[in-house]
Design an enzyme around this catalytic site. Structure first.
Site, mmCIF file in Angstrom:
data_model
loop_
_atom_site.group_PDB
_atom_site.id
_atom_site.type_symbol
_atom_site.label_atom_id
_atom_site.label_comp_id
_atom_site.label_asym_id
_atom_site.label_seq_id
_atom_site.Cartn_x
_atom_site.Cartn_y
_atom_site.Cartn_z
ATOM 1 N N ARG A 50 0.874 -1.183 0.000
ATOM 2 C CA ARG A 50 0.000 0.000 0.000
ATOM 3 C C ARG A 50 0.906 1.226 0.000
ATOM 4 N NH1 ARG A 50 2.598 1.658 3.667
ATOM 5 N NH2 ARG A 50 1.131 3.400 3.810
ATOM 6 N N GLY A 51 0.293 2.415 -0.036
ATOM 7 C CA GLY A 51 1.089 3.631 -0.177
ATOM 8 C C GLY A 51 1.094 4.026 -1.643
ATOM 9 N N ALA A 52 0.833 5.319 -1.897
ATOM 10 C CA ALA A 52 0.596 5.759 -3.281
ATOM 11 C C ALA A 52 1.724 5.385 -4.260
ATOM 12 C CB ALA A 52 0.319 7.266 -3.293
ATOM 13 N N GLN A 200 -1.486 2.038 10.076
ATOM 14 C CA GLN A 200 -0.226 2.093 9.326
ATOM 15 C C GLN A 200 0.871 2.777 10.140
ATOM 16 O OE1 GLN A 200 -3.229 2.842 8.048
ATOM 17 N NE2 GLN A 200 -3.360 2.451 5.869
ATOM 18 N N ASP A 241 -1.865 11.230 -1.477
ATOM 19 C CA ASP A 241 -2.319 10.232 -2.457
ATOM 20 C C ASP A 241 -2.732 10.871 -3.766
ATOM 21 O OD1 ASP A 241 -2.733 8.883 0.313
ATOM 22 O OD2 ASP A 241 -2.618 7.298 -1.183
ATOM 23 N N ASN A 251 -5.123 12.626 1.458
ATOM 24 C CA ASN A 251 -4.174 11.755 2.166
ATOM 25 C C ASN A 251 -4.970 10.964 3.200
ATOM 26 O OD1 ASN A 251 -1.445 10.827 2.597
ATOM 27 N ND2 ASN A 251 -1.530 11.870 4.565
ATOM 28 N N LYS A 252 -4.284 10.092 3.891
ATOM 29 C CA LYS A 252 -4.924 9.183 4.848
ATOM 30 C C LYS A 252 -5.899 9.916 5.772
ATOM 31 C CE LYS A 252 -4.648 5.657 4.966
ATOM 32 N NZ LYS A 252 -5.676 4.864 4.236
HETATM 33 O O1 MRU Z 1 -4.294 3.271 2.513
HETATM 34 P P1 MRU Z 1 -2.824 3.449 2.330
HETATM 35 O O2 MRU Z 1 -2.014 2.808 3.414
HETATM 36 O O3 MRU Z 1 -2.365 3.061 0.952
HETATM 37 O O4 MRU Z 1 -2.611 5.003 2.467
HETATM 38 C C1 MRU Z 1 -1.338 5.554 2.355
HETATM 39 C C2 MRU Z 1 -1.296 7.001 2.605
HETATM 40 O O5 MRU Z 1 -2.293 7.650 2.804
HETATM 41 C C3 MRU Z 1 0.036 7.670 2.501
HETATM 42 O O6 MRU Z 1 0.106 8.751 3.375
HETATM 43 C C4 MRU Z 1 0.233 8.166 1.069
HETATM 44 O O7 MRU Z 1 0.011 7.138 0.150
HETATM 45 C C5 MRU Z 1 1.568 8.724 0.851
HETATM 46 S S1 MRU Z 1 2.776 7.443 0.850
HETATM 47 C C6 MRU Z 1 4.273 8.000 0.412
#
Ligand code: MRU
Length: 352
Positions: A50-52, A200, A241, A251-252
């Site tokens: 996960r993570g963008a 996370q 994201d 973002n999250k």
């Molecule tokens: O749901 P996730 O864990 O994929 O969400 C991730 C985030 O919101 C991060 O803050 C975002 O992707 C930036 S990661 C460099």
């Protein structure tokens, strides 16, 4: 001084894609091997990765694996391209908010469109995926450099979710800034939001910081305002994201609340993200699609055996929120910092 370990969430073997199973961290370090595109698609959906930026890189390898599968089955060149398009669409349907996924798939699609021979396309897709992975790490190191320059020699930084090596091909965005600041000898303490509901922060960011000996305190999300009111936090850095043309940032979930608290307490609030996280086709954050996730993430405490809410409880579980650009002190990218971002500054930044 803390030792920066080279954490990587993925490994391309040339034959298959190995993914560090982030659902199991921090208690187990287990790798999953994907040999086909469907395995990659499910790994993204199920949060193995996960993570963008990370999901963009992984999807690119998914297309590479898919192209090899299609090469064996396709009846003609037209059929080959049609099947690849189906695979790209399947990977694009895994998660809706992070634009890096669509950005990476667009790069892969361009390779398919430009090719004239099946074998050449397959080889070129692998090269492109490897490039996307390498470029992401280089990009993150540049973000780290520009971000660290904004920080003074001593900072107490609050961060949210996981934006580290695990959320990217390596090094990280917001956590990359923290890494770069530590590497440059700054005295950094991190307050890590646990990041309900998927945790996370508690599971992944705490794990990364611990690996490297960077001092941190893990706090629950609802403690952030209290620590700001005590004057303990000097800076907030989060990832993104998707960033709209006017600087509004998805973002999250919980990021928006932090930005409001930061404003109230006069604390600088930075977003660290590669330029591939900008979606200039969207005028504002209102147009960014927000993923709604499984209610179990809220009803249970990370594992299904640990139910915390009554049976029958109705749940809302948006995975992201939108931070308005007015609340953002600056967006740190690999090409420099956009201070007090708005449409005009972002357009100017991308024209340079
Ligand atoms: O749901 P996730 O864990 O994929 O969400 C991730 C985030 O919101 C991060 O803050 C975002 O992707 C930036 S990661 C460099």
């Amino acid at each position: 001084m803390a030792k920066i370990r080279d954490i990587r969430p993925l490994k391309w073997t040339g034959e298959s894609l190995l993914l560090l199973d982030q659902r199991e961290l921090p208690l187990k370090e287990e790798w999953i091997e994907c040999k086909d595109y469907e395995c990659v698609a499910q790994a993204i959906e199920q949060m193995v990765v996960r993570g963008a930026p990370a999901i963009g890189v992984v999807a690119a390898y998914g297309v590479t694996l898919g192209a090899r599968e299609v090469l064996k089955e396709a009846k003609s060149f037209v059929d080959f391209k049609a099947k690849l398009e189906f695979i790209i669409n399947r990977l694009a349907a895994t998660r809706p908010t992070a634009v890096n996924l669509f950005w990476a798939l667009k790069r892969m699609k361009r390779i398919v469109q430009a090719g004239f021979k099946e074998e050449d396309i397959v080889a070129a897709l692998e090269t492109e995926a490897i490039n996307i992975e390498r470029q992401d790490i280089e990009t993150n190191k540049k973000i780290g450099y520009y971000g660290a320059e904004l920080l003074s020699s001593r900072e107490v930084i609050l961060t949210h979710c996981n934006t580290g090596a695990l959320a990217t091909a390596g090094y990280g965005t917001a956590l990359g800034v923290i890494r770069a600041a530590v590497e440059s000898g700054k005295d950094i303490v991190v307050y890590v939001d646990e990041t309900r509901p998927y945790l996370q922060g508690a599971r992944l960011t705490a794990w990364e910081l611990q690996q490297e000996g960077i001092p941190y305190y893990l706090i629950t999300d609802n403690m952030a305002g209290y620590f700001m009111s005590l004057g303990e936090i000097t800076c907030i850095i989060v990832g993104a994201d998707r960033i709209a043309l006017n600087g509004d940032t998805a973002n999250k979930i919980g990021t928006y609340s932090l930005s409001v608290l930061a404003k109230e307490h006069g604390i600088p609030f930075y977003v660290a993200a590669p330029t591939s996280t900008f979606d200039l086709s969207l005028r504002s954050g209102k147009e960014i699609p927000i993923e709604e996730r499984n209610p179990d993430e809220i009803l249970c405490c990370h594992c299904k055996d640990c139910r915390i809410a009554p049976y029958g409880a109705k749940v809302k579980n948006p995975a992201f929120d939108i931070t308005p650009h007015e609340n953002i002190t600056g967006i740190i990218t690999e090409k420099g910092v956009i201070n007090s971002p708005d449409e005009e500054k972002i357009l100017e930044f991308f024209q340079e």
